[in-house]
Scaffold this motif. Structure first.
Motif, PDB file in Angstrom:
ATOM      1  N   ILE A  29       0.853  -1.185   0.000  1.00  0.00           N
ATOM      2  CA  ILE A  29       0.000   0.000   0.000  1.00  0.00           C
ATOM      3  C   ILE A  29       0.890   1.237   0.000  1.00  0.00           C
ATOM      4  O   ILE A  29       1.777   1.371   0.837  1.00  0.00           O
ATOM      5  N   THR A  30       0.654   2.130  -0.955  1.00  0.00           N
ATOM      6  CA  THR A  30       1.422   3.369  -1.050  1.00  0.00           C
ATOM      7  C   THR A  30       0.449   4.533  -1.164  1.00  0.00           C
ATOM      8  O   THR A  30      -0.468   4.496  -1.988  1.00  0.00           O
ATOM      9  N   THR A  31       0.658   5.551  -0.358  1.00  0.00           N
ATOM     10  CA  THR A  31      -0.232   6.710  -0.447  1.00  0.00           C
ATOM     11  C   THR A  31       0.170   7.590  -1.623  1.00  0.00           C
ATOM     12  O   THR A  31       1.348   7.708  -1.952  1.00  0.00           O
ATOM     13  N   ILE A  32      -0.825   8.174  -2.250  1.00  0.00           N
ATOM     14  CA  ILE A  32      -0.590   9.177  -3.292  1.00  0.00           C
ATOM     15  C   ILE A  32      -0.974  10.528  -2.688  1.00  0.00           C
ATOM     16  O   ILE A  32      -0.115  11.336  -2.374  1.00  0.00           O
ATOM     17  N   THR A  33      -2.281  10.736  -2.507  1.00  0.00           N
ATOM     18  CA  THR A  33      -2.743  11.955  -1.843  1.00  0.00           C
ATOM     19  C   THR A  33      -3.456  11.642  -0.531  1.00  0.00           C
ATOM     20  O   THR A  33      -3.682  12.539   0.263  1.00  0.00           O
ATOM     21  N   ALA A  34      -3.814  10.397  -0.316  1.00  0.00           N
ATOM     22  CA  ALA A  34      -4.435   9.991   0.946  1.00  0.00           C
ATOM     23  C   ALA A  34      -3.350   9.840   2.000  1.00  0.00           C
ATOM     24  O   ALA A  34      -2.162   9.735   1.683  1.00  0.00           O
ATOM     25  N   SER A  35      -3.767   9.818   3.259  1.00  0.00           N
ATOM     26  CA  SER A  35      -2.822   9.614   4.358  1.00  0.00           C
ATOM     27  C   SER A  35      -3.348   8.504   5.263  1.00  0.00           C
ATOM     28  O   SER A  35      -4.459   8.010   5.079  1.00  0.00           O
ATOM     29  N   ALA A  36      -2.557   8.145   6.251  1.00  0.00           N
ATOM     30  CA  ALA A  36      -2.962   7.102   7.198  1.00  0.00           C
ATOM     31  C   ALA A  36      -4.233   7.494   7.949  1.00  0.00           C
ATOM     32  O   ALA A  36      -4.940   6.628   8.462  1.00  0.00           O
ATOM     33  N   ALA A  37      -4.556   8.769   8.011  1.00  0.00           N
ATOM     34  CA  ALA A  37      -5.784   9.208   8.669  1.00  0.00           C
ATOM     35  C   ALA A  37      -7.030   8.912   7.822  1.00  0.00           C
ATOM     36  O   ALA A  37      -8.150   8.999   8.316  1.00  0.00           O
ATOM     37  N   ASP A  38      -6.838   8.550   6.559  1.00  0.00           N
ATOM     38  CA  ASP A  38      -7.957   8.316   5.652  1.00  0.00           C
ATOM     39  C   ASP A  38      -8.389   6.860   5.543  1.00  0.00           C
ATOM     40  O   ASP A  38      -9.519   6.569   5.159  1.00  0.00           O
ATOM     41  N   PHE A  39      -7.492   5.929   5.839  1.00  0.00           N
ATOM     42  CA  PHE A  39      -7.837   4.511   5.718  1.00  0.00           C
ATOM     43  C   PHE A  39      -7.009   3.687   6.700  1.00  0.00           C
ATOM     44  O   PHE A  39      -5.977   4.129   7.186  1.00  0.00           O
ATOM     45  N   ASN A  40      -7.481   2.469   6.957  1.00  0.00           N
ATOM     46  CA  ASN A  40      -6.833   1.601   7.920  1.00  0.00           C
ATOM     47  C   ASN A  40      -6.188   0.425   7.192  1.00  0.00           C
ATOM     48  O   ASN A  40      -6.880  -0.521   6.820  1.00  0.00           O
ATOM     49  N   GLU A  89     -12.639  18.144   1.183  1.00  0.00           N
ATOM     50  CA  GLU A  89     -11.352  17.875   0.539  1.00  0.00           C
ATOM     51  C   GLU A  89     -11.558  17.278  -0.846  1.00  0.00           C
ATOM     52  O   GLU A  89     -12.630  16.825  -1.198  1.00  0.00           O
ATOM     53  N   HIS A  90     -10.503  17.279  -1.628  1.00  0.00           N
ATOM     54  CA  HIS A  90     -10.530  16.672  -2.957  1.00  0.00           C
ATOM     55  C   HIS A  90     -10.514  15.152  -2.817  1.00  0.00           C
ATOM     56  O   HIS A  90     -10.218  14.617  -1.749  1.00  0.00           O
ATOM     57  N   THR A  91     -10.769  14.467  -3.905  1.00  0.00           N
ATOM     58  CA  THR A  91     -10.653  13.012  -3.924  1.00  0.00           C
ATOM     59  C   THR A  91      -9.222  12.644  -3.579  1.00  0.00           C
ATOM     60  O   THR A  91      -8.277  13.245  -4.094  1.00  0.00           O
ATOM     61  N   GLU A  92      -9.065  11.672  -2.686  1.00  0.00           N
ATOM     62  CA  GLU A  92      -7.731  11.237  -2.258  1.00  0.00           C
ATOM     63  C   GLU A  92      -7.484   9.828  -2.776  1.00  0.00           C
ATOM     64  O   GLU A  92      -8.423   9.062  -2.983  1.00  0.00           O
ATOM     65  N   GLU A  93      -6.207   9.494  -2.968  1.00  0.00           N
ATOM     66  CA  GLU A  93      -5.875   8.215  -3.591  1.00  0.00           C
ATOM     67  C   GLU A  93      -4.733   7.501  -2.885  1.00  0.00           C
ATOM     68  O   GLU A  93      -3.868   8.133  -2.297  1.00  0.00           O
ATOM     69  N   PHE A  94      -4.778   6.163  -2.985  1.00  0.00           N
ATOM     70  CA  PHE A  94      -3.629   5.351  -2.627  1.00  0.00           C
ATOM     71  C   PHE A  94      -3.553   4.190  -3.611  1.00  0.00           C
ATOM     72  O   PHE A  94      -4.527   3.877  -4.293  1.00  0.00           O
ATOM     73  N   THR A  95      -2.371   3.582  -3.723  1.00  0.00           N
ATOM     74  CA  THR A  95      -2.205   2.469  -4.648  1.00  0.00           C
ATOM     75  C   THR A  95      -2.054   1.160  -3.880  1.00  0.00           C
ATOM     76  O   THR A  95      -1.566   1.136  -2.751  1.00  0.00           O
ATOM     77  N   VAL A  96      -2.480   0.105  -4.523  1.00  0.00           N
ATOM     78  CA  VAL A  96      -2.317  -1.239  -4.016  1.00  0.00           C
ATOM     79  C   VAL A  96      -1.570  -2.013  -5.098  1.00  0.00           C
ATOM     80  O   VAL A  96      -2.040  -2.100  -6.231  1.00  0.00           O
ATOM     81  N   GLU A  97      -0.397  -2.521  -4.753  1.00  0.00           N
ATOM     82  CA  GLU A  97       0.443  -3.223  -5.725  1.00  0.00           C
ATOM     83  C   GLU A  97       0.601  -4.683  -5.314  1.00  0.00           C
ATOM     84  O   GLU A  97       0.910  -4.989  -4.161  1.00  0.00           O
ATOM     85  N   LEU A  98       0.399  -5.578  -6.262  1.00  0.00           N
ATOM     86  CA  LEU A  98       0.545  -7.011  -6.037  1.00  0.00           C
ATOM     87  C   LEU A  98       2.018  -7.400  -6.122  1.00  0.00           C
ATOM     88  O   LEU A  98       2.703  -7.060  -7.087  1.00  0.00           O
ATOM     89  N   ILE A 124     -10.671   7.686  -2.805  1.00  0.00           N
ATOM     90  CA  ILE A 124     -11.580   7.973  -1.705  1.00  0.00           C
ATOM     91  C   ILE A 124     -12.304   9.270  -2.076  1.00  0.00           C
ATOM     92  O   ILE A 124     -11.703  10.343  -2.074  1.00  0.00           O
ATOM     93  N   ILE A 125     -13.569   9.144  -2.433  1.00  0.00           N
ATOM     94  CA  ILE A 125     -14.339  10.294  -2.903  1.00  0.00           C
ATOM     95  C   ILE A 125     -14.994  10.964  -1.700  1.00  0.00           C
ATOM     96  O   ILE A 125     -15.722  10.324  -0.938  1.00  0.00           O
ATOM     97  N   ASP A 126     -14.739  12.237  -1.537  1.00  0.00           N
ATOM     98  CA  ASP A 126     -15.245  12.987  -0.400  1.00  0.00           C
ATOM     99  C   ASP A 126     -16.761  13.133  -0.486  1.00  0.00           C
ATOM    100  O   ASP A 126     -17.305  13.441  -1.540  1.00  0.00           O
ATOM    101  N   ASP A 127     -17.434  12.906   0.640  1.00  0.00           N
ATOM    102  CA  ASP A 127     -18.883  13.064   0.685  1.00  0.00           C
ATOM    103  C   ASP A 127     -19.318  14.221   1.577  1.00  0.00           C
ATOM    104  O   ASP A 127     -20.492  14.366   1.892  1.00  0.00           O
ATOM    105  N   ASP A 128     -18.360  15.059   1.973  1.00  0.00           N
ATOM    106  CA  ASP A 128     -18.664  16.191   2.836  1.00  0.00           C
ATOM    107  C   ASP A 128     -19.050  17.408   1.993  1.00  0.00           C
ATOM    108  O   ASP A 128     -18.562  17.582   0.889  1.00  0.00           O
TER     109      ASP A 128
END
Length: 113
Positions: free
Chosen positions: A17-28, A57-66, A89-93
């Motif tokens: 798991i690598t963050t692009i614009t998301a952070s550890a506060a956005d997903f577990n 906030e804007h849409t945030e992203e992370f990558t998942v690599e096999l 992660i699409i913001d719903d606020d």
């Protein structure tokens, strides 16, 4: 995750798991997730919890690599065509902007209400 064939042996792969614009506060999720394919199983679901917040906030992203470890490759498991995915992660606020009242009354000779 999906395997193209039914395997007769249990094997494990890894997801990095690598963050692009998301952070550890956005997903577990940890930075590496081990995923085991049991014998005769061709599909495994991986759950990553997305945290809801109240930030606009804007849409945030992370990558998942096999990643297929060498000892798993040695038993004949190889990567398919799609070996990485971007999770958005699409913001719903929302934020409402409005007037403080519907009618403002002012006198002709004054500049403030």
């Amino acid at each position: 995750l999906r395997s193209s064939h039914v395997a007769s042996a249990v094997f494990a792969v890894e997801l990095n798991i690598t963050t692009i614009t998301a952070s550890a506060a956005d997903f577990n999720a940890t930075s590496v997730i081990a995923v085991t394919f049991e014998a005769s199983i061709t599909e495994v679901f991986v759950n990553i919890t997305i945290f809801d917040d109240s930030e606009l906030e804007h849409t945030e992203e992370f990558t998942v690599e096999l990643v297929i470890p060498d000892h798993v490759r040695n038993i004949g498991v190889s990567p398919g065509t799609i070996t990485s995915a971007v999770v958005e992660i699409i913001d719903d606020d929302t934020v409402a902007v409005e007037f403080t009242q519907q009618v403002f009354s002012v006198y002709e000779n004054e500049s403030e209400p």
